[in-house]
Design a protein around this motif. Structure first.
Motif, mmCIF file in Angstrom:
data_model
loop_
_atom_site.group_PDB
_atom_site.id
_atom_site.type_symbol
_atom_site.label_atom_id
_atom_site.label_comp_id
_atom_site.label_asym_id
_atom_site.label_seq_id
_atom_site.Cartn_x
_atom_site.Cartn_y
_atom_site.Cartn_z
ATOM 1 N N LEU A 172 -8.344 1.042 -1.291
ATOM 2 C CA LEU A 172 -7.440 1.349 -2.405
ATOM 3 C C LEU A 172 -6.594 0.150 -2.819
ATOM 4 O O LEU A 172 -6.464 -0.152 -4.009
ATOM 5 N N SER A 173 -6.011 -0.535 -1.852
ATOM 6 C CA SER A 173 -5.138 -1.667 -2.182
ATOM 7 C C SER A 173 -5.918 -2.789 -2.871
ATOM 8 O O SER A 173 -5.475 -3.343 -3.881
ATOM 9 N N LEU A 174 -7.087 -3.110 -2.344
ATOM 10 C CA LEU A 174 -7.936 -4.148 -2.933
ATOM 11 C C LEU A 174 -8.349 -3.776 -4.351
ATOM 12 O O LEU A 174 -8.300 -4.598 -5.276
ATOM 13 N N THR A 175 -8.772 -2.518 -4.551
ATOM 14 C CA THR A 175 -9.217 -2.068 -5.873
ATOM 15 C C THR A 175 -8.066 -2.099 -6.870
ATOM 16 O O THR A 175 -8.228 -2.517 -8.023
ATOM 17 N N SER A 176 -6.901 -1.682 -6.417
ATOM 18 C CA SER A 176 -5.709 -1.716 -7.262
ATOM 19 C C SER A 176 -5.421 -3.139 -7.730
ATOM 20 O O SER A 176 -5.175 -3.383 -8.924
ATOM 21 N N ALA A 177 -5.449 -4.085 -6.813
ATOM 22 C CA ALA A 177 -5.163 -5.487 -7.153
ATOM 23 C C ALA A 177 -6.204 -6.037 -8.127
ATOM 24 O O ALA A 177 -5.875 -6.778 -9.063
ATOM 25 N N MET A 178 -7.467 -5.673 -7.913
ATOM 26 C CA MET A 178 -8.548 -6.143 -8.785
ATOM 27 C C MET A 178 -8.345 -5.653 -10.216
ATOM 28 O O MET A 178 -8.424 -6.428 -11.182
ATOM 29 N N VAL A 179 -8.079 -4.359 -10.365
ATOM 30 C CA VAL A 179 -7.890 -3.778 -11.697
ATOM 31 C C VAL A 179 -6.638 -4.357 -12.363
ATOM 32 O O VAL A 179 -6.644 -4.693 -13.549
ATOM 33 N N SER A 180 -5.573 -4.499 -11.593
ATOM 34 C CA SER A 180 -4.338 -5.072 -12.127
ATOM 35 C C SER A 180 -4.578 -6.479 -12.660
ATOM 36 O O SER A 180 -4.125 -6.842 -13.750
ATOM 37 N N ASP A 181 -5.307 -7.274 -11.895
ATOM 38 C CA ASP A 181 -5.576 -8.663 -12.280
ATOM 39 C C ASP A 181 -6.467 -8.732 -13.515
ATOM 40 O O ASP A 181 -6.165 -9.454 -14.469
ATOM 41 N N MET A 182 -7.548 -7.975 -13.517
ATOM 42 C CA MET A 182 -8.500 -8.057 -14.630
ATOM 43 C C MET A 182 -7.953 -7.449 -15.919
ATOM 44 O O MET A 182 -8.294 -7.898 -17.013
ATOM 45 N N MET A 183 -7.100 -6.441 -15.795
ATOM 46 C CA MET A 183 -6.514 -5.819 -16.982
ATOM 47 C C MET A 183 -5.202 -6.487 -17.406
ATOM 48 O O MET A 183 -4.595 -6.095 -18.392
ATOM 49 N N ARG A 184 -4.769 -7.496 -16.612
ATOM 50 C CA ARG A 184 -3.482 -8.167 -16.874
ATOM 51 C C ARG A 184 -2.362 -7.142 -16.982
ATOM 52 O O ARG A 184 -1.488 -7.215 -17.856
ATOM 53 N N MET A 185 -2.399 -6.155 -16.087
ATOM 54 C CA MET A 185 -1.445 -5.042 -16.108
ATOM 55 C C MET A 185 -0.764 -4.976 -14.741
ATOM 56 O O MET A 185 -1.303 -4.398 -13.792
ATOM 57 N N PRO A 186 0.417 -5.583 -14.597
ATOM 58 C CA PRO A 186 1.096 -5.593 -13.295
ATOM 59 C C PRO A 186 1.385 -4.183 -12.794
ATOM 60 O O PRO A 186 1.649 -3.272 -13.575
ATOM 61 N N VAL A 187 1.327 -4.026 -11.480
ATOM 62 C CA VAL A 187 1.673 -2.750 -10.852
ATOM 63 C C VAL A 187 3.156 -2.809 -10.494
ATOM 64 O O VAL A 187 3.609 -3.759 -9.856
ATOM 65 N N GLN A 188 3.916 -1.797 -10.917
ATOM 66 C CA GLN A 188 5.342 -1.810 -10.608
ATOM 67 C C GLN A 188 5.549 -1.816 -9.090
ATOM 68 O O GLN A 188 4.792 -1.187 -8.341
ATOM 69 N N ALA A 189 6.556 -2.525 -8.628
ATOM 70 C CA ALA A 189 6.758 -2.723 -7.190
ATOM 71 C C ALA A 189 6.939 -1.413 -6.441
ATOM 72 O O ALA A 189 6.500 -1.277 -5.296
ATOM 73 N N ASN A 190 7.580 -0.423 -7.083
ATOM 74 C CA ASN A 190 7.829 0.847 -6.390
ATOM 75 C C ASN A 190 6.762 1.901 -6.670
ATOM 76 O O ASN A 190 6.966 3.083 -6.423
ATOM 77 N N LYS A 191 5.592 1.454 -7.159
ATOM 78 C CA LYS A 191 4.485 2.384 -7.410
ATOM 79 C C LYS A 191 3.999 2.999 -6.092
ATOM 80 O O LYS A 191 3.814 2.297 -5.104
ATOM 81 N N ALA A 192 3.815 4.310 -6.094
ATOM 82 C CA ALA A 192 3.323 4.997 -4.896
ATOM 83 C C ALA A 192 1.990 4.422 -4.442
ATOM 84 O O ALA A 192 1.142 4.067 -5.256
ATOM 85 N N ILE A 193 1.805 4.304 -3.153
ATOM 86 C CA ILE A 193 0.579 3.907 -2.463
ATOM 87 C C ILE A 193 0.247 2.424 -2.598
ATOM 88 O O ILE A 193 -0.027 1.754 -1.606
ATOM 89 N N VAL A 194 0.234 1.875 -3.817
ATOM 90 C CA VAL A 194 -0.262 0.511 -4.017
ATOM 91 C C VAL A 194 0.790 -0.472 -4.516
ATOM 92 O O VAL A 194 0.490 -1.651 -4.722
ATOM 93 N N GLY A 195 2.027 -0.039 -4.708
ATOM 94 C CA GLY A 195 3.078 -0.945 -5.141
ATOM 95 C C GLY A 195 3.466 -1.905 -4.023
ATOM 96 O O GLY A 195 3.314 -1.597 -2.836
ATOM 97 N N ALA A 196 4.000 -3.075 -4.391
ATOM 98 C CA ALA A 196 4.368 -4.093 -3.398
ATOM 99 C C ALA A 196 5.397 -3.571 -2.405
ATOM 100 O O ALA A 196 5.445 -4.021 -1.263
ATOM 101 N N ASN A 197 6.224 -2.625 -2.831
ATOM 102 C CA ASN A 197 7.274 -2.097 -1.954
ATOM 103 C C ASN A 197 6.911 -0.769 -1.275
ATOM 104 O O ASN A 197 7.750 -0.178 -0.595
#
Length: 388
Positions: free
Chosen positions: A266-291
Motif C-alpha cells: 500500500l505505501s509503495l503504491t501510494s507513493a507511486m501514484v502520488s509521484d506520477m499524478m503530481r498529487m501530494p498526499v497530505q501528511a495526516n492522510k490515514a494509512i499512507v500519510g507521512a504522519n
C-alpha cells in the motif's frame, strides 16, 4: 461465519485521472496498472475509451498487459460509447463494460431532460448491447445516492433482466450519510428481484468527507464490491480511498469481510501514484500519510515506546512502512529523547539524561523538529558521558 470476499474495483486510472493536472501518459498508466495487479485489485477501470484516442489506446494496452484482474472500460448509455469500449477491451483476458445513466430526479429532469420510463428503456438497451460484446456488464445508476429507492429498485430489476452482472450504486455527489447509504443498499438487497444473481457495488465520493464511511456501510448491508482509488484521488473532493477501506476491513475481522489486497504494497503504491499524478498526499492522510505512524506528543511517545499498540491500531509493517517514527519536538518527553539517543548509540544515566533534556528543550523551543544531527551536537556541546 465464513469470511466473505469484497471485490476491490480500482478506478485510479479513470475517475482518479479526471483530476485537473493529474493526466497520465501511456507509459505511466501501464506502470500503475501493473502495480494495481500486483497489489491484488480485482477490477482495474482502465479508462473511458470513447473520450479520446489516447484513452482508447491506453485501455487497449492495459487490457493486453493485464493477466489476472478484470479490465473495465466506462461508457455512457450510448451505442457508440459501448462499441468503442468493446473494441478497446478485445485483448482482455477478463473484459468488463461499465455502462449506465443518471437516475435521480435532478438528472432525469435537468441533465437528461427526459422521463423515468425513457431512462429505463435506455438503461436496458445499453446493457443488452454491452452484453452482446462481453459477458461481464456493470451498470451504474448515476446519482443513485439521491435517487428515490423505489425507482432505483425498478431500474435495477430491469437491467438484471437485460443481463447486468454488477450493479453500481454511486453516491455521485457524496451527499449521503452512512446510515442513509447503508439503508439504500439494504433496501435493494431486500426488494430487487434477482439481486442474488448479481454483485452490488459501492462508488462513493468524498464531498462531505464520508466516502469511506459510506462504502463500509454499503458492504455491511450487502454490497460486495467497493469502487475506490489510491490515495482517494478523484474529481472534486475525491473518491473512496482504497487503502482506507481495505485496512478497515482487515482491522475489524468480526465483520467477516476481507479483500485480496496485499497490504504490504500500500505505501509503495501510494507513493507511486502520488509521484506520477503530481498529487501530494497530505501528511495526516490515514494509512499512507507521512504522519500516519509518527508520534510527537510526549504522552503518546512514552506509550508507543513501551508497547506499540497503546497508540497504534495498525502495525506499520502491514502497510509497507518500516517502522513508527518518534519525532522530537518541544512536546516530547524524556522517554522519547532517551529512545532516540539510544538509537544513535548513547545511553545515559538519569542525571546525565536530565542535563541532555534541558538542552534539548532549549533547542526544541527554537526549532519545529529536533533531528539526529542536533542530538549529536547536544552531546558534544554539553560534553555528556555515556553510562557504563
Amino acid at each position: 461465519m465464513s469470511v466473505q470476499k469484497i471485490q476491490i474495483f480500482d478506478t485510479t486510472l479513470r475517475d482518479g485521472e479526471q483530476v485537473p493536472g493529474c493526466k497520465l501518459n501511456m507509459d505511466e498508466k501501464l506502470v500503475i496498472a501493473n502495480q494495481l495487479e500486483l497489489l491484488g485489485v480485482d477490477v482495474i477501470e482502465a479508462g473511458f475509451p470513447v473520450s479520446s484516442p489516447g484513452d482508447f489506446e491506453a485501455v487497449k494496452a492495459i487490457a493486453r498487459q493485464t493477466k489476472h484482474a478484470t479490465v473495465c472500460g466506462l461508457t455512457r448509455a450510448v451505442e457508440n460509447d459501448i462499441r468503442v469500449a468493446a473494441e478497446a477491451l478485445k485483448g482482455a483476458a477478463r473484459p468488463r463494460i461499465h455502462t449506465g445513466i443518471g437516475t435521480s430526479e435532478l438528472h432525469v429532469k435537468y441533465k437528461l431532460r427526459t422521463s423515468q420510463e425513457n431512462v429505463i428503456e435506455r438503461a436496458i438497451a445499453a446493457v443488452k448491447l454491452a452484453k452482446s460484446f462481453v459477458e461481464d456488464v456493470e451498470f451504474y445508476a448515476e446519482d443513485a445516492g439521491r435517487t428515490d429507492n423505489e425507482f432505483l429498485a425498478r431500474v435495477c430489476e430491469e437491467v438484471i433482466k437485460a443481463g447486468a452482472t454488477v450493479l453500481n450504486i454511486p453516491d455521485t455527489t457524496g451527499y449521503c450519510l452512512p446510515e442513509e447509504y447503508g439503508a439504500k443498499i439494504k433496501y435493494l438487497v431486500e426488494n430487487v428481484k434477482g439481486v442474488d444473481k448479481v454483485t452490488l457495488s459501492t462508488h462513493c465520493h468524498n464531498d462531505l468527507g464520508l466516502a469511506t464511511a459510506n462504502s463500509i456501510a454499503g458492504v455491511i448491508n450487502g454490497a460486495r464490491q467497493i469502487e475506490c482509488t489510491i490515495n482517494g484521488v478523484g474529481e472534486r473532493a475525491g473518491n473512496t480511498a482504497l487503502e482506507e477501506v481495505v485496512m478497515i476491513l482487515r482491522q475489524h475481522p468480526y465483520l467477516n469481510l476481507d479483500t485480496n489486497i496485499n497490504t504490504k504494497l500500500l505505501s509503495l503504491t501510494s507513493a507511486m501514484v502520488s509521484d506520477m499524478m503530481r498529487m501530494p498526499v497530505q501528511a495526516n492522510k490515514a494509512i499512507v500519510g507521512a504522519n500516519a505512524f509518527s508520534h510527537s506528543s510526549g504522552i503518546h511517545q512514552d506509550g508507543v515506546i513501551k508497547h506499540r499498540e497503546t497508540y497504534e491500531i495498525i502495525d506499520p509493517k502491514d502497510v509497507g512502512v518500516s517502522d513508527s517514527s518518534i519525532v522530537l519536538t518541544a512536546r516530547s518527553g524524556r522517554a522519547a529523547l532517551a529512545y532516540r539517543l539510544q538509537k544513535l548509540g548513547y545511553t545515559f544515566d538519569k542525571e546525565t539524561l536530565d542535563k541532555a533534556y534541558a538542552s534539548f528543550l532549549q533547542m526544541a523551543d527554537q526549532k519545529k523538529e529536533v533531528v539526529d544531527k542536533d542530538l549529536h551536537h547536544i552531546v558534544e556541546q554539553e560534553n555528556l558521558v555515556a553510562a557504563n
